[in-house]
Design a protein around this motif. Structure first.
Motif, PDB file in Angstrom:
ATOM      1  N   ALA A  65      18.722 -12.815 -48.942  1.00  0.00           N
ATOM      2  CA  ALA A  65      17.712 -11.831 -48.533  1.00  0.00           C
ATOM      3  C   ALA A  65      17.725 -10.604 -49.437  1.00  0.00           C
ATOM      4  CB  ALA A  65      17.956 -11.407 -47.079  1.00  0.00           C
ATOM      5  N   ALA A  66      18.787 -10.444 -50.207  1.00  0.00           N
ATOM      6  CA  ALA A  66      18.881  -9.311 -51.136  1.00  0.00           C
ATOM      7  C   ALA A  66      18.178  -9.591 -52.461  1.00  0.00           C
ATOM      8  CB  ALA A  66      20.353  -8.979 -51.392  1.00  0.00           C
ATOM      9  N   ARG A  67      17.461 -10.693 -52.559  1.00  0.00           N
ATOM     10  CA  ARG A  67      16.832 -11.086 -53.825  1.00  0.00           C
ATOM     11  C   ARG A  67      15.968  -9.974 -54.444  1.00  0.00           C
ATOM     12  NH1 ARG A  67      16.087 -15.614 -56.526  1.00  0.00           N
ATOM     13  NH2 ARG A  67      16.925 -16.904 -54.825  1.00  0.00           N
ATOM     14  N   PRO A  68      15.098  -9.291 -53.678  1.00  0.00           N
ATOM     15  CA  PRO A  68      14.280  -8.246 -54.315  1.00  0.00           C
ATOM     16  C   PRO A  68      15.122  -7.175 -55.008  1.00  0.00           C
ATOM     17  CG  PRO A  68      13.410  -8.786 -52.147  1.00  0.00           C
ATOM     18  CD  PRO A  68      14.725  -9.486 -52.259  1.00  0.00           C
ATOM     19  N   ARG A  69      16.228  -6.793 -54.381  1.00  0.00           N
ATOM     20  CA  ARG A  69      17.088  -5.768 -54.967  1.00  0.00           C
ATOM     21  C   ARG A  69      17.742  -6.277 -56.251  1.00  0.00           C
ATOM     22  NH1 ARG A  69      20.070  -5.166 -50.906  1.00  0.00           N
ATOM     23  NH2 ARG A  69      22.096  -5.984 -51.558  1.00  0.00           N
ATOM     24  N   PHE A  70      18.189  -7.524 -56.232  1.00  0.00           N
ATOM     25  CA  PHE A  70      18.825  -8.108 -57.423  1.00  0.00           C
ATOM     26  C   PHE A  70      17.811  -8.288 -58.546  1.00  0.00           C
ATOM     27  CE2 PHE A  70      22.305  -8.654 -54.672  1.00  0.00           C
ATOM     28  CZ  PHE A  70      23.418  -9.051 -55.400  1.00  0.00           C
ATOM     29  N   GLU A  71      16.621  -8.765 -58.210  1.00  0.00           N
ATOM     30  CA  GLU A  71      15.601  -8.993 -59.241  1.00  0.00           C
ATOM     31  C   GLU A  71      15.157  -7.671 -59.869  1.00  0.00           C
ATOM     32  OE1 GLU A  71      12.536 -11.314 -57.407  1.00  0.00           O
ATOM     33  OE2 GLU A  71      13.625 -13.207 -57.713  1.00  0.00           O
ATOM     34  N   LYS A  72      15.126  -6.615 -59.077  1.00  0.00           N
ATOM     35  CA  LYS A  72      14.754  -5.305 -59.610  1.00  0.00           C
ATOM     36  C   LYS A  72      15.734  -4.857 -60.692  1.00  0.00           C
ATOM     37  CE  LYS A  72      13.617  -0.602 -58.137  1.00  0.00           C
ATOM     38  NZ  LYS A  72      13.524   0.334 -56.972  1.00  0.00           N
ATOM     39  N   ARG A  73      17.002  -5.250 -60.525  1.00  0.00           N
ATOM     40  CA  ARG A  73      18.032  -4.898 -61.514  1.00  0.00           C
ATOM     41  C   ARG A  73      18.176  -5.970 -62.583  1.00  0.00           C
ATOM     42  NH1 ARG A  73      21.450  -3.352 -56.644  1.00  0.00           N
ATOM     43  NH2 ARG A  73      22.427  -5.396 -56.927  1.00  0.00           N
ATOM     44  N   GLY A  74      17.355  -6.996 -62.512  1.00  0.00           N
ATOM     45  CA  GLY A  74      17.438  -8.076 -63.495  1.00  0.00           C
ATOM     46  C   GLY A  74      18.668  -8.946 -63.310  1.00  0.00           C
ATOM     47  N   GLN A  75      19.118  -9.106 -62.054  1.00  0.00           N
ATOM     48  CA  GLN A  75      20.357  -9.833 -61.780  1.00  0.00           C
ATOM     49  C   GLN A  75      20.104 -11.178 -61.111  1.00  0.00           C
ATOM     50  OE1 GLN A  75      22.296  -6.614 -59.420  1.00  0.00           O
ATOM     51  NE2 GLN A  75      23.999  -6.894 -60.858  1.00  0.00           N
ATOM     52  N   LEU A  76      21.082 -12.060 -61.234  1.00  0.00           N
ATOM     53  CA  LEU A  76      21.118 -13.305 -60.484  1.00  0.00           C
ATOM     54  C   LEU A  76      21.840 -13.068 -59.162  1.00  0.00           C
ATOM     55  CD1 LEU A  76      22.228 -15.723 -63.353  1.00  0.00           C
ATOM     56  CD2 LEU A  76      19.927 -15.542 -62.374  1.00  0.00           C
ATOM     57  N   LEU A  77      21.443 -13.811 -58.135  1.00  0.00           N
ATOM     58  CA  LEU A  77      22.144 -13.745 -56.858  1.00  0.00           C
ATOM     59  C   LEU A  77      23.517 -14.403 -56.977  1.00  0.00           C
ATOM     60  CD1 LEU A  77      19.142 -14.590 -54.552  1.00  0.00           C
ATOM     61  CD2 LEU A  77      20.528 -12.529 -54.345  1.00  0.00           C
ATOM     62  N   PRO A  78      24.446 -14.082 -56.086  1.00  0.00           N
ATOM     63  CA  PRO A  78      25.817 -14.627 -56.198  1.00  0.00           C
ATOM     64  C   PRO A  78      25.870 -16.145 -56.305  1.00  0.00           C
ATOM     65  CG  PRO A  78      25.782 -12.824 -54.625  1.00  0.00           C
ATOM     66  CD  PRO A  78      24.354 -13.065 -55.010  1.00  0.00           C
ATOM     67  N   ARG A  79      25.114 -16.852 -55.474  1.00  0.00           N
ATOM     68  CA  ARG A  79      25.172 -18.312 -55.521  1.00  0.00           C
ATOM     69  C   ARG A  79      24.503 -18.866 -56.773  1.00  0.00           C
ATOM     70  NH1 ARG A  79      25.839 -16.523 -50.703  1.00  0.00           N
ATOM     71  NH2 ARG A  79      27.176 -17.616 -49.206  1.00  0.00           N
ATOM     72  N   GLU A  80      23.540 -18.125 -57.328  1.00  0.00           N
ATOM     73  CA  GLU A  80      22.941 -18.521 -58.599  1.00  0.00           C
ATOM     74  C   GLU A  80      23.946 -18.340 -59.737  1.00  0.00           C
ATOM     75  OE1 GLU A  80      18.267 -17.387 -57.620  1.00  0.00           O
ATOM     76  OE2 GLU A  80      19.588 -15.892 -58.555  1.00  0.00           O
ATOM     77  N   ARG A  81      24.756 -17.294 -59.651  1.00  0.00           N
ATOM     78  CA  ARG A  81      25.799 -17.085 -60.656  1.00  0.00           C
ATOM     79  C   ARG A  81      26.790 -18.249 -60.639  1.00  0.00           C
ATOM     80  NH1 ARG A  81      26.787 -10.702 -58.995  1.00  0.00           N
ATOM     81  NH2 ARG A  81      24.872  -9.914 -59.950  1.00  0.00           N
ATOM     82  N   LEU A  82      27.186 -18.652 -59.442  1.00  0.00           N
ATOM     83  CA  LEU A  82      28.127 -19.765 -59.328  1.00  0.00           C
ATOM     84  C   LEU A  82      27.540 -21.033 -59.933  1.00  0.00           C
ATOM     85  CD1 LEU A  82      30.760 -20.996 -58.192  1.00  0.00           C
ATOM     86  CD2 LEU A  82      29.542 -21.365 -56.032  1.00  0.00           C
ATOM     87  N   ALA A  83      26.278 -21.320 -59.613  1.00  0.00           N
ATOM     88  CA  ALA A  83      25.638 -22.537 -60.118  1.00  0.00           C
ATOM     89  C   ALA A  83      25.535 -22.513 -61.641  1.00  0.00           C
ATOM     90  CB  ALA A  83      24.253 -22.686 -59.492  1.00  0.00           C
ATOM     91  N   ARG A  84      25.262 -21.352 -62.222  1.00  0.00           N
ATOM     92  CA  ARG A  84      25.175 -21.234 -63.686  1.00  0.00           C
ATOM     93  C   ARG A  84      26.532 -21.434 -64.350  1.00  0.00           C
ATOM     94  NH1 ARG A  84      20.744 -18.551 -66.408  1.00  0.00           N
ATOM     95  NH2 ARG A  84      18.953 -18.647 -65.015  1.00  0.00           N
ATOM     96  N   LEU A  85      27.579 -21.024 -63.656  1.00  0.00           N
ATOM     97  CA  LEU A  85      28.916 -21.094 -64.242  1.00  0.00           C
ATOM     98  C   LEU A  85      29.465 -22.516 -64.256  1.00  0.00           C
ATOM     99  CD1 LEU A  85      31.387 -19.512 -65.345  1.00  0.00           C
ATOM    100  CD2 LEU A  85      32.180 -19.359 -62.974  1.00  0.00           C
ATOM    101  N   LEU A  86      29.251 -23.253 -63.178  1.00  0.00           N
ATOM    102  CA  LEU A  86      29.844 -24.584 -63.046  1.00  0.00           C
ATOM    103  C   LEU A  86      29.128 -25.615 -63.914  1.00  0.00           C
ATOM    104  CD1 LEU A  86      30.288 -24.706 -59.152  1.00  0.00           C
ATOM    105  CD2 LEU A  86      32.029 -24.162 -60.865  1.00  0.00           C
ATOM    106  N   ASP A  87      29.875 -26.630 -64.329  1.00  0.00           N
ATOM    107  CA  ASP A  87      29.263 -27.759 -65.029  1.00  0.00           C
ATOM    108  C   ASP A  87      28.249 -28.426 -64.099  1.00  0.00           C
ATOM    109  OD1 ASP A  87      31.041 -27.108 -67.002  1.00  0.00           O
ATOM    110  OD2 ASP A  87      32.137 -29.010 -66.952  1.00  0.00           O
ATOM    111  N   ARG A  88      27.089 -28.691 -64.638  1.00  0.00           N
ATOM    112  CA  ARG A  88      26.017 -29.261 -63.809  1.00  0.00           C
ATOM    113  C   ARG A  88      26.437 -30.613 -63.236  1.00  0.00           C
ATOM    114  NH1 ARG A  88      20.136 -29.035 -66.320  1.00  0.00           N
ATOM    115  NH2 ARG A  88      20.745 -26.839 -66.165  1.00  0.00           N
ATOM    116  N   GLY A  89      26.248 -30.769 -61.932  1.00  0.00           N
ATOM    117  CA  GLY A  89      26.559 -32.028 -61.267  1.00  0.00           C
ATOM    118  C   GLY A  89      28.017 -32.221 -60.927  1.00  0.00           C
ATOM    119  N   SER A  90      28.871 -31.250 -61.268  1.00  0.00           N
ATOM    120  CA  SER A  90      30.307 -31.392 -60.982  1.00  0.00           C
ATOM    121  C   SER A  90      30.605 -30.973 -59.539  1.00  0.00           C
ATOM    122  CB  SER A  90      31.130 -30.534 -61.958  1.00  0.00           C
ATOM    123  OG  SER A  90      30.857 -29.155 -61.757  1.00  0.00           O
TER     124      SER A  90
END
Length: 543
Positions: free
Chosen positions: A45-70
């Motif tokens: 629900a904090a997405r608007p605040r994160f997008e205003k700062r040009g940030q990824l949400l916490p769970r999006e950060r995790l998904a970007r960090l991990l090897d895809r499909g692992s």
């Protein structure tokens, strides 16, 4: 029935018992899923605040960090649940962190993500304990420790002195990880203030995000209150300042996405798996009986018997196991099997542990320890047998043998709590107090020193005996009121949701995921035992 490949399931899915068990387990699974979804929705629900700062949400950060499909094995997913709030419909699990074991650039790592979408990542009552637990796992399993930082720190309006004291253990563990030769990486996505500034300060590698990443011992508000000095975030502790002036930041990124790509690059260049000479486990067979049937096999009422072999047959390769001493101590099962090609010794319960079962288990544990075979404990235990017959048979002595063996076994020990976990049975079956490498619970698990009804009857006997000694008549209304209070006290604390919220396990899992969770835990332990570290005396200092 007990020979390899000889087990034949007697489970009949259309049966009334199976349907009733499955429905009750499914209701608890949905309660678990609902609580976890609540945390994710609140953070997102904090997405608007994160997008205003040009940030990824916490769970999006995790998904970007991990090897895809692992795979990602979440740890302490229910931490804090029913702790800060006793309303199961509003309590939020997670304790401000998303944490678990995942694969980053081919290396198995412990990953912690500050859930800054909820109260700006401010710490809750159980946050410190969760962080300490995952750091201890990282140290024991030789996992690089990756922390994606953005947190408001401790909530000063809900200050607890014990949180502050135990918080020092976080920094001590960072130092120990580095000294042990285990890399610590921090990605500074947002603020890391006060004590939290030591998170990057005690890391081996620090990646900072320009304009958003900040680290300072005193933020602008605290600085003004303490000294009267007025300073802006960037000059006080901005990532660019630390990259160019203090040297705290090693790699400066222009965005969250670039910072995470840099983190993956750093991990890849560690070549963490270079010395592992582990052959890939292939050729194992999936269970002949589906793990999806597990909810229908185990009742949520621990007083209803369950054939543990049916559970094992849905967890191990090919549903194939060899039973050790099947005619001796028959309520305690000791089975030789494999999970994802890794040999294991499985200890499970078909009833309370008697003297013969305790001695059999003690011998089996020692045999597995001798051969370096990991142990898997499937807890569904109401305790050790009591009564004159069992006391005279040496229940204390033989039960103690089992507890000694459980405590001192050097092989990996993984515990899965699937039903009851009461009294000393919890101890003998490698409960949390025995430091298993991992301990997970099904949502229907009930645990405690004893059941509420048993405790209530015990206290009623004490009350009646006291009245008899005094020669007075028992007030049955008082007895009934006491029993109701005791039952509520014990049963309220026995729920897996209550105990998991207090970090008395490493998290709740869907029973149908049990084989995958055990496999991930076993593979993690196997790698750790095969890995050689390069420790030093003090850890890597920031220079």
């Amino acid at each position: 029935m007990t020979l390899g490949n000889g087990f034949v399931s007697s489970v009949r899915k259309p049966s009334a018992d199976f349907a009733a068990n499955e429905a009750a387990q499914q209701a608890l699974i949905e309660q678990l899923q609902s609580a976890l979804a609540r945390a994710a929705a609140l953070s997102n629900a904090a997405r608007p605040r994160f997008e205003k700062r040009g940030q990824l949400l916490p769970r999006e950060r995790l998904a970007r960090l991990l090897d895809r499909g692992s795979p990602f094995l979440e740890i302490a997913n229910m931490a804090g649940y029913l702790v800060d709030s006793d309303d199961p419909d509003t309590s939020v699990p997670g304790a401000s962190y998303i944490a678990g074991i995942g694969v980053v650039a081919g290396a198995r790592c412990m990953v912690v993500v500050d859930d800054a979408g909820i109260n700006a990542g401010a710490m809750t009552t159980t946050s410190t304990d969760k962080l300490l637990r995952v750091m201890d796992i990282a140290l024991a399993q030789k996992l690089p420790f990756l922390h994606l930082v953005e947190s408001a720190g401790a909530n000063l309006l809900e200050y607890r002195v014990e949180m502050w004291v135990r918080g020092g253990g976080v920094f001590a563990r960072l130092a120990r990880l580095s000294a042990a030769g285990i890399p610590v990486l921090t990605v500074l996505h947002g603020a890391s203030a006060a004590g939290g500034a030591y998170m990057p300060g005690l890391s081996d590698y620090v990646i900072g995000v320009r304009d958003n990443g900040r680290a300072y011992l005193a933020g602008p508000a605290l600085l003004k209150a303490a000294t009267g000095e007025i300073a802006d975030d960037e000059s006080l502790g901005g990532a660019a300042m630390h990259a160019g002036t203090t040297g705290l930041v090693d790699y400066l990124a222009d965005s969250d996405a670039q910072a995470l790509a840099l983190c993956r690059d750093v991990v890849a260049r560690l070549d963490w798996n270079r010395a592992l000479a582990l052959p890939e486990r292939t050729g194992f067979a999936e269970p002949r009986y589906s793990p999806d049937e597990l909810p229908g096999i185990v009742s949520v009422d621990y007083r209803q018997p369950c054939e543990a072999r049916e559970v094992v047959a849905r967890l191990v390769d090919g549903s194939d196991f060899l039973e050790f001493k099947p005619a001796h101590g028959v309520t305690t099962l000791c089975l030789q099997a494999a999970i994802y090609g890794i040999a294991v010794g499985v200890i499970a319960n078909n009833g309370p542990i008697d003297p013969a079962g305790a001695t059999k288990a003690a011998q089996f544990i020692q045999l597995c320890d001798q051969s370096g075979i990991p142990l898997v404990f499937l807890q569904n235990i109401t305790g050790y047998m009591v009564g004159t017959t069992y006391e005279q048979a040496g229940m204390i002595k033989h039960g103690s043998k089992m507890i000694q063996a459980v405590t001192n076994a050097r092989v990996p020990r993984i515990t899965l709590m699937i039903g009851a976990s009461f009294g000393a049975g919890n101890y003998g079956m490698c409960g949390q107090g025995y430091d298993p490498d991992f301990l997970f619970s099904w949502p229907g698990t009930q645990s405690g020193v004893m059941g509420g009804e048993q405790a209530a009857r015990t206290m009623s006997e004490v009350l009646r005996a006291g009245a008899a000694r005094k020669g007075v008549e028992v007030d049955e209304a008082r007895v009934a009121a006491q029993e109701a209070r005791v039952i509520d006290l014990y049963d309220r604390q026995s729920s897996a949701f209550y105990t998991s919220g207090r970090l008395l396990d490493d998290g709740l899992i869907d029973p149908r995921d049990s084989r995958r969770v055990l496999g991930m835990a076993l593979q993690t332990c196997r790698e750790a035992r095969a890995r050689t570290l390069n420790p030093n005396t003090f850890g890597v200092a920031r220079l």
